[in-house]
Design an enzyme around this catalytic site. Structure first.
Site, mmCIF file in Angstrom:
data_model
loop_
_atom_site.group_PDB
_atom_site.id
_atom_site.type_symbol
_atom_site.label_atom_id
_atom_site.label_comp_id
_atom_site.label_asym_id
_atom_site.label_seq_id
_atom_site.Cartn_x
_atom_site.Cartn_y
_atom_site.Cartn_z
ATOM 1 N N ARG A 137 0.832 -1.203 0.000
ATOM 2 C CA ARG A 137 0.000 0.000 0.000
ATOM 3 C C ARG A 137 0.864 1.250 0.000
ATOM 4 O O ARG A 137 1.709 1.424 0.883
ATOM 5 C CB ARG A 137 -0.900 0.016 1.221
ATOM 6 C CG ARG A 137 -1.778 -1.215 1.234
ATOM 7 C CD ARG A 137 -3.002 -1.044 2.043
ATOM 8 N NE ARG A 137 -3.773 -2.273 1.944
ATOM 9 C CZ ARG A 137 -4.934 -2.470 2.527
ATOM 10 N NH1 ARG A 137 -5.477 -1.509 3.235
ATOM 11 N NH2 ARG A 137 -5.573 -3.606 2.375
ATOM 12 N N GLU A 191 0.726 4.091 1.153
ATOM 13 C CA GLU A 191 0.075 4.953 2.145
ATOM 14 C C GLU A 191 0.620 6.367 2.006
ATOM 15 O O GLU A 191 1.820 6.582 1.889
ATOM 16 C CB GLU A 191 0.341 4.449 3.567
ATOM 17 C CG GLU A 191 -0.119 3.033 3.852
ATOM 18 C CD GLU A 191 -1.623 2.932 4.069
ATOM 19 O OE1 GLU A 191 -2.302 3.975 4.050
ATOM 20 O OE2 GLU A 191 -2.107 1.792 4.235
ATOM 21 N N ARG A 228 1.758 3.157 12.523
ATOM 22 C CA ARG A 228 0.955 1.932 12.384
ATOM 23 C C ARG A 228 0.682 1.549 10.928
ATOM 24 O O ARG A 228 -0.150 0.692 10.636
ATOM 25 C CB ARG A 228 -0.350 2.031 13.175
ATOM 26 C CG ARG A 228 -1.251 3.124 12.730
ATOM 27 C CD ARG A 228 -2.348 3.384 13.758
ATOM 28 N NE ARG A 228 -2.982 4.640 13.457
ATOM 29 C CZ ARG A 228 -4.035 4.769 12.669
ATOM 30 N NH1 ARG A 228 -4.611 3.724 12.137
ATOM 31 N NH2 ARG A 228 -4.541 5.961 12.416
ATOM 32 N N HIS A 229 1.375 2.201 10.005
ATOM 33 C CA HIS A 229 1.250 1.842 8.589
ATOM 34 C C HIS A 229 2.607 1.461 8.015
ATOM 35 O O HIS A 229 3.609 2.115 8.297
ATOM 36 C CB HIS A 229 0.691 3.010 7.773
ATOM 37 C CG HIS A 229 -0.753 3.287 8.024
ATOM 38 N ND1 HIS A 229 -1.180 4.240 8.902
ATOM 39 C CD2 HIS A 229 -1.874 2.703 7.533
ATOM 40 C CE1 HIS A 229 -2.509 4.249 8.939
ATOM 41 N NE2 HIS A 229 -2.957 3.317 8.120
ATOM 42 N N SER A 285 -10.487 -5.818 9.230
ATOM 43 C CA SER A 285 -11.772 -5.461 8.633
ATOM 44 C C SER A 285 -12.323 -6.691 7.945
ATOM 45 O O SER A 285 -11.570 -7.450 7.330
ATOM 46 C CB SER A 285 -11.611 -4.354 7.589
ATOM 47 O OG SER A 285 -11.347 -3.124 8.215
ATOM 48 N N ARG A 305 0.186 -5.460 13.051
ATOM 49 C CA ARG A 305 -0.610 -4.762 14.073
ATOM 50 C C ARG A 305 -0.995 -5.710 15.203
ATOM 51 O O ARG A 305 -1.070 -5.308 16.365
ATOM 52 C CB ARG A 305 -1.863 -4.148 13.450
ATOM 53 C CG ARG A 305 -1.536 -2.954 12.592
ATOM 54 C CD ARG A 305 -2.772 -2.147 12.293
ATOM 55 N NE ARG A 305 -2.477 -1.110 11.327
ATOM 56 C CZ ARG A 305 -3.382 -0.307 10.808
ATOM 57 N NH1 ARG A 305 -4.661 -0.441 11.163
ATOM 58 N NH2 ARG A 305 -3.033 0.617 9.945
HETATM 59 P P1 ATP Z 1 -6.355 1.883 8.358
HETATM 60 O O1 ATP Z 1 -7.674 2.594 8.186
HETATM 61 O O2 ATP Z 1 -5.983 1.683 9.790
HETATM 62 O O3 ATP Z 1 -5.266 2.471 7.535
HETATM 63 P P2 ATP Z 1 -7.503 0.044 6.503
HETATM 64 O O4 ATP Z 1 -8.928 0.047 6.931
HETATM 65 O O5 ATP Z 1 -7.091 0.862 5.335
HETATM 66 O O6 ATP Z 1 -6.561 0.405 7.765
HETATM 67 P P3 ATP Z 1 -7.906 -2.599 5.518
HETATM 68 O O7 ATP Z 1 -7.923 -2.329 4.071
HETATM 69 O O8 ATP Z 1 -9.182 -2.756 6.237
HETATM 70 O O9 ATP Z 1 -7.025 -1.453 6.232
HETATM 71 O O10 ATP Z 1 -6.917 -3.852 5.760
HETATM 72 C C1 ATP Z 1 -7.180 -4.877 6.719
HETATM 73 C C2 ATP Z 1 -6.118 -4.885 7.817
HETATM 74 O O11 ATP Z 1 -4.810 -4.917 7.243
HETATM 75 C C3 ATP Z 1 -6.114 -3.614 8.668
HETATM 76 O O12 ATP Z 1 -7.081 -3.690 9.689
HETATM 77 C C4 ATP Z 1 -4.709 -3.618 9.206
HETATM 78 O O13 ATP Z 1 -4.568 -4.498 10.307
HETATM 79 C C5 ATP Z 1 -3.900 -4.184 8.052
HETATM 80 N N1 ATP Z 1 -3.311 -3.102 7.263
HETATM 81 C C6 ATP Z 1 -3.875 -2.434 6.250
HETATM 82 N N2 ATP Z 1 -3.044 -1.510 5.744
HETATM 83 C C7 ATP Z 1 -1.907 -1.601 6.474
HETATM 84 C C8 ATP Z 1 -0.651 -0.918 6.425
HETATM 85 N N3 ATP Z 1 -0.423 0.042 5.541
HETATM 86 N N4 ATP Z 1 0.295 -1.271 7.309
HETATM 87 C C9 ATP Z 1 0.067 -2.240 8.205
HETATM 88 N N5 ATP Z 1 -1.083 -2.929 8.292
HETATM 89 C C10 ATP Z 1 -2.063 -2.617 7.433
HETATM 90 MG MG MG Z 2 -10.150 -1.432 7.482
#
Ligand code: ATP
Ligand code: MG
Length: 429
Positions: A210, A212, A218-219, A355, A403
């Site tokens: 991702r 980000e 936490r990312h 999620s 996480r």
């Molecule tokens: P957030 O809103 O906290 O950025 P998200 O809702 O975008 O997370 P999801 O697409 O729901 O993330 O991904 C499912 C799970 O994967 C998340 O709950 C998280 O634990 C993990 N995850 C997602 N993106 C990341 C990231 N960039 N780094 C670490 N863990 C991630």
């Molecule tokens: Mg999510």
């Protein structure tokens, strides 16, 4: 024959050990070398008057973090770690470490996270850091054990893809011959296709990528996702599964990793299932009580809102009944109120862990929802096709491995839970 350091007891008489020189203390007539391997520490005591010339020469050459081999007699002593010491009869430097060290493994000098990550091989010699990865390994073991016990098939799907899972801008483009391609942000579409294949219960533990926008604690740009998909199941079924997974990870770590937990100096408690469940509407009410900002129904939860709700809940909890508008197109709307959907997030008081949702399995409804998100069904042709030829009802989730480990061990930064983290500024080592 080499024995692991933890196997050297006061009852051992002769031993051969190989390890790293953790610390050297030279008191003039007496020198102490603390040896370390992955199992523990052992003091080698050299009485200079009594030691042979070759032992003295090698010991002098043995800088901290060198790999050395020592054979000798073991004696009980209350003053050394583990209540024993070895008196070297032979001492050999197998691999000398240069000085000064880029990082103090003995942790007398604290190091910044960047220095630690630049020298990860040295950082990971620290028992506290090695403990994190021993625990992460136990977590993965607990998860795969549970999945296999429950009849899941372990799948591996491609990380090179032609289209975004959820549209979005979080994609890393790839130079892929003449085609446009990306690193996959989630195995979502592929695990759903395996429901159409009749696999019924699948899991995959693999990287997701991702781009980000923000550099946060936490990312990551490359994370590890624990993904499941289950046929003939609804959101409630897979929430129960998620609870079992989390509890089994904590239980396994409590049983198998007491030394690592002790090295980390944390309070460790296995969370109690069932985890409380609150609706999205309740969650924003809780947040509104303690934070200044306005949260409108239909807004995603901000970091501040997540924290406020987490403080109030104080343990793992689920947020259910999300507005359909802020969850992905594949989340199943409730039949009696399509403005909310059968999606959930699993939260730790500090942050989101997972999620998931019951998914839409009806082709036409799915196309409608894709369009409602402003996406084009044309770019999802490969994904939509299976929905025309017998797609069973199904549900699933994605759980972030880093996480999970980070919150379990109360680590301040997600990078601590990855051997070689990838963030905006870091692609090496
Ligand atoms: P957030 O809103 O906290 O950025 P998200 O809702 O975008 O997370 P999801 O697409 O729901 O993330 O991904 C499912 C799970 O994967 C998340 O709950 C998280 O634990 C993990 N995850 C997602 N993106 C990341 C990231 N960039 N780094 C670490 N863990 C991630
Ligand atoms: Mg999510």
């Amino acid at each position: 024959m080499r024995v692991p350091i933890s196997a050297v007891t006061p009852e051992t008489t002769e031993a051969e050990v190989i390890g790293w020189v953790h610390e050297v203390r030279d008191l003039g007539g007496l020198a102490f070398y603390i040896l370390r391997d992955r199992t523990g520490f052992l003091q080698a005591t050299i009485v200079k008057k009594k030691a042979s010339e070759s032992v003295l020469l090698a010991a002098k050459d043995a800088s901290r973090e060198s790999v050395v081999r020592i054979t000798g007699v073991v004696k009980a002593t209350e003053k050394a770690p583990g209540g024993r010491e070895i008196i070297p009869e032979t001492f050999e430097v197998i691999a000398r470490a240069e000085t000064p060290l880029p990082l103090d493994v003995a942790e007398k000098v604290p190091a910044e996270i960047d220095t630690r990550l630049d020298n990860r091989f040295l950082d990971a010699r620290r028992p506290r850091v090695a403990g994190i990865f021993q625990i992460r390994s136990a977590v993965q073991h607990a998860i795969t054990d549970l999945f296999f016990q429950e009849g899941f098939i372990n799948i591996t799907t491609s990380k090179i893809v032609a289209a975004a899972t959820e549209g979005g801008t979080e994609l890393f483009p790839l130079a892929y011959f003449e085609k446009e391609a990306f690193l996959n942000q989630s195995p979502q579409l592929y695990k759903q296709m395996m429901m159409a294949a009749g696999f019924e219960k699948v899991f995959e533990i693999a990287p997701i990528f991702r781009a980000e926008e923000h550099n946060t604690t936490r990312h990551l740009n490359e994370a590890t996702s624990i993904d499941v998909e289950v046929s003939f199941a609804d959101h409630e079924d897979v929430m129960d599964l998620l609870e079992r997974v989390v509890v089994s990870c904590y239980t396994r770590v409590a049983e198998e990793c007491p030394t690592a937990i002790e090295a980390l100096g944390i309070d460790f408690a296995v969370p109690k299932a069932p985890f409380p469940r609150i609706t999205y509407a309740e969650a924003i009410d809780i947040a509104a009580l303690s934070i200044e900002e306005d949260i409108a129904y239909g807004d995603d939860l901000s970091t501040a809102a997540e924290k406020a709700i987490g403080d109030e809940m104080g343990e793992h909890y689920f947020i259910t009944d999300w507005p359909t508008s802020i969850k992905p197109y594949y989340a199943m709307p409730f039949e009696d109120d399509p403005s909310i959907c059968k999606a959930f997030d699993l939260m730790h008081p500090r942050m989101e862990l997972s999620s998931g949702a019951q998914r839409i399995h009806q082709h036409d409804l799915l196309v409608e929802q894709i369009e409602a998100k402003g996406l084009s069904p044309d770019s999802f042709e490969f994904y939509l096709k299976p929905f025309k030829y017998g797609m069973p009802p199904h549900a699933g989730w994605g759980l972030g491995m880093e996480r999970l480990v980070m919150t379990m061990l109360d680590l301040p930064n997600i990078r601590e839970a990855v051997l070689f983290p990838r963030d905006r500024h870091r692609v090496t080592p």
